[in-house]
Scaffold this active site. Structure first.
Site, PDB file in Angstrom:
ATOM      1  N   SER A 140       0.867  -1.180   0.000  1.00 48.40           N
ATOM      2  CA  SER A 140       0.000   0.000   0.000  1.00 48.40           C
ATOM      3  C   SER A 140       0.900   1.226   0.000  1.00 48.40           C
ATOM      4  O   SER A 140       2.076   1.128   0.390  1.00 48.40           O
ATOM      5  CB  SER A 140      -0.843   0.002   1.287  1.00 48.40           C
ATOM      6  OG  SER A 140      -1.476   1.251   1.490  1.00 48.40           O
ATOM      7  N   TYR A 153      -1.933  -1.193  10.488  1.00 44.04           N
ATOM      8  CA  TYR A 153      -1.907  -1.335   9.023  1.00 44.04           C
ATOM      9  C   TYR A 153      -0.599  -0.767   8.457  1.00 44.04           C
ATOM     10  O   TYR A 153       0.072  -1.404   7.640  1.00 44.04           O
ATOM     11  CB  TYR A 153      -3.117  -0.600   8.453  1.00 44.04           C
ATOM     12  CG  TYR A 153      -3.371  -0.797   6.976  1.00 44.04           C
ATOM     13  CD1 TYR A 153      -4.116  -1.883   6.512  1.00 44.04           C
ATOM     14  CD2 TYR A 153      -2.887   0.110   6.039  1.00 44.04           C
ATOM     15  CE1 TYR A 153      -4.364  -2.047   5.154  1.00 44.04           C
ATOM     16  CE2 TYR A 153      -3.137  -0.049   4.686  1.00 44.04           C
ATOM     17  CZ  TYR A 153      -3.875  -1.126   4.248  1.00 44.04           C
ATOM     18  OH  TYR A 153      -4.122  -1.291   2.899  1.00 44.04           O
TER      19      TYR A 153
HETATM   20  P1  NAD Z   1     -11.419  -6.437   0.389  1.00 40.47           P
HETATM   21  O1  NAD Z   1     -11.960  -6.307   1.769  1.00 40.47           O
HETATM   22  O2  NAD Z   1     -12.275  -6.103  -0.787  1.00 40.47           O
HETATM   23  O3  NAD Z   1     -10.866  -7.906   0.145  1.00 40.47           O
HETATM   24  C1  NAD Z   1     -10.090  -8.565   1.108  1.00 40.47           C
HETATM   25  C2  NAD Z   1     -10.001 -10.031   0.754  1.00 40.47           C
HETATM   26  O4  NAD Z   1      -9.189 -10.668   1.754  1.00 40.47           O
HETATM   27  C3  NAD Z   1     -11.353 -10.744   0.750  1.00 40.47           C
HETATM   28  O5  NAD Z   1     -11.347 -11.742  -0.258  1.00 40.47           O
HETATM   29  C4  NAD Z   1     -11.370 -11.410   2.131  1.00 40.47           C
HETATM   30  O6  NAD Z   1     -12.207 -12.568   2.190  1.00 40.47           O
HETATM   31  C5  NAD Z   1      -9.913 -11.767   2.281  1.00 40.47           C
HETATM   32  N1  NAD Z   1      -9.495 -11.980   3.660  1.00 40.47           N
HETATM   33  C6  NAD Z   1      -9.641 -11.143   4.716  1.00 40.47           C
HETATM   34  N2  NAD Z   1      -9.131 -11.744   5.819  1.00 40.47           N
HETATM   35  C7  NAD Z   1      -8.668 -12.950   5.432  1.00 40.47           C
HETATM   36  C8  NAD Z   1      -8.042 -14.022   6.122  1.00 40.47           C
HETATM   37  N3  NAD Z   1      -7.798 -13.984   7.436  1.00 40.47           N
HETATM   38  N4  NAD Z   1      -7.702 -15.132   5.417  1.00 40.47           N
HETATM   39  C9  NAD Z   1      -7.961 -15.205   4.083  1.00 40.47           C
HETATM   40  N5  NAD Z   1      -8.545 -14.218   3.381  1.00 40.47           N
HETATM   41  C10 NAD Z   1      -8.891 -13.112   4.058  1.00 40.47           C
HETATM   42  O7  NAD Z   1     -10.071  -5.554   0.415  1.00 40.47           O
HETATM   43  P2  NAD Z   1      -9.206  -4.878  -0.746  1.00 40.47           P
HETATM   44  O8  NAD Z   1      -9.387  -3.423  -0.653  1.00 40.47           O
HETATM   45  O9  NAD Z   1      -9.417  -5.581  -2.045  1.00 40.47           O
HETATM   46  O10 NAD Z   1      -7.742  -5.178  -0.186  1.00 40.47           O
HETATM   47  C11 NAD Z   1      -6.878  -6.156  -0.729  1.00 40.47           C
HETATM   48  C12 NAD Z   1      -5.445  -5.804  -0.366  1.00 40.47           C
HETATM   49  O11 NAD Z   1      -5.106  -4.548  -0.958  1.00 40.47           O
HETATM   50  C13 NAD Z   1      -5.200  -5.646   1.132  1.00 40.47           C
HETATM   51  O12 NAD Z   1      -3.945  -6.183   1.474  1.00 40.47           O
HETATM   52  C14 NAD Z   1      -5.197  -4.148   1.320  1.00 40.47           C
HETATM   53  O13 NAD Z   1      -4.428  -3.757   2.444  1.00 40.47           O
HETATM   54  C15 NAD Z   1      -4.558  -3.705   0.032  1.00 40.47           C
HETATM   55  N6  NAD Z   1      -4.818  -2.310  -0.326  1.00 40.47           N
HETATM   56  C16 NAD Z   1      -6.092  -1.854  -0.513  1.00 40.47           C
HETATM   57  C17 NAD Z   1      -6.298  -0.531  -0.873  1.00 40.47           C
HETATM   58  C18 NAD Z   1      -7.647   0.036  -1.123  1.00 40.47           C
HETATM   59  O14 NAD Z   1      -7.762   1.268  -1.278  1.00 40.47           O
HETATM   60  N7  NAD Z   1      -8.694  -0.781  -1.203  1.00 40.47           N
HETATM   61  C19 NAD Z   1      -5.196   0.328  -0.999  1.00 40.47           C
HETATM   62  C20 NAD Z   1      -3.914  -0.165  -0.787  1.00 40.47           C
HETATM   63  C21 NAD Z   1      -3.744  -1.491  -0.460  1.00 40.47           C
END
Ligand code: NAD
Length: 257
Positions: A140, A153
């Site tokens: 991130s 985080y």
């Molecule tokens: P999201 O909530 O849409 O998806 C998260 C996924 O992780 C889901 O499939 C969920 O079931 C799974 N998950 C959660 N806990 C879990 C566990 N204990 N075991 C297995 N699976 C698990 O989130 P997202 O926004 O798509 O985030 C995905 C990644 O991208 C994360 O690492 C997040 O930190 C990173 N990220 C997101 C953003 C953003 O703006 N959305 C920005 C930077 C980084």
């Protein structure tokens, strides 16, 4: 277009959001996919399977090292091992550090950081044996800068970038590479919750979304999961094979400030 036919990709946390977008890009490029994450997986399995590759789902809770080991063993047994590992599963919790719930700290470190260590250490021997591999960690912008309220985080994501560099160095003379992608705001359930929390204070939801972007992301547009999927494909390509240990931001200008 990158052809990944014959390669097998494991994307953690791919039943939603960024992970699902990346899984779809990899499947379109011909890879076999192992999905992971919570919720009913049947719909996403069907969505990914439309591109013709073999698709599986493993329900491992990646906060548990034993379940990660089970998942990697499943991929070895059913797919012949992991060629492309995308460490994407992650959660968020927002609170000031002196009020941060200890169990939330522990689960964010386990899911967002320690799981990357476990899936990487268990996948690397197979990649080395095959003489090719890609480890791509979805970190991130918060792996490179901080924001208030996000102690666990930000600490976890900085840790992911450090781990990425070490793995890149330890694989530097091989055809295995390791990199991190650092998205800014992407409109997924993880971010929608933060918009909803702002709207719950009485702000109009559209205004809450605008304010969230305006505070950090100069483009005032969200990054999209398919854009991140395309970067994953580049890192898997021959052209990307000397990108090693990078923390590549895709953030609408967030880190340029
Ligand atoms: P999201 O909530 O849409 O998806 C998260 C996924 O992780 C889901 O499939 C969920 O079931 C799974 N998950 C959660 N806990 C879990 C566990 N204990 N075991 C297995 N699976 C698990 O989130 P997202 O926004 O798509 O985030 C995905 C990644 O991208 C994360 O690492 C997040 O930190 C990173 N990220 C997101 C953003 C953003 O703006 N959305 C920005 C930077 C980084």
């Amino acid at each position: 277009m990158t052809t990944l036919s014959g390669k097998t990709a494991l994307v953690t946390g791919s039943t939603s959001g960024i992970g699902l977008g990346i899984a779809l890009s990899l499947a379109k490029a011909g890879a076999n996919l192992i999905l992971n994450g919570f919720g009913d997986a049947s719909k996403v399995i069907a969505e990914v399977a439309q591109y013709g590759g073999k698709v599986g789902h493993h329900p491992a809770d990646v906060s548990d090292p034993a379940q990660i080991a089970d998942m990697i063993a499943y991929v070895e047994r059913e797919f012949g091992g992991v060629d492309i590992l995308v460490n994407n599963a992650g959660i968020q919790h927002v609170a000031p550090v002196d009020e941060f719930p200890v169990e939330r700290w522990d689960s964010i470190i386990a899911i967002n950081l320690s799981s990357v260590f476990h899936s990487t250490r268990l996948s690397l021997p197979g990649m080395r044996a095959k003489g090719w591999g890609r480890v791509i960690n979805i970190a991130s912008v918060h792996g490179l800068v901080g924001s208030t309220g996000k102690a666990a985080y930000v600490a976890a994501k900085h840790g992911v970038i450090g781990l990425t560099k070490v793995v890149a160095l330890e694989t530097a003379t091989s055809n295995v590479t390791c990199n991190a992608i650092c998205p800014g705001w992407v409109l997924t359930p993880l971010v929608q919750k933060q918009i909803d929390d702002r709207a719950a204070t009485g702000i109009d939801p559209q205004q809450a979304q605008h304010d969230l972007l305006a505070e950090k992301q100069p483009s005032l547009e969200f990054v999209t999961p398919p854009q991140l999927g395309e970067l994953v494909l580049f890192l898997c390509s021959e052209a990307g094979s000397q990108v090693r240990g990078a923390a590549w931001n895709v953030d609408g200008g967030w880190l340029a400030q």
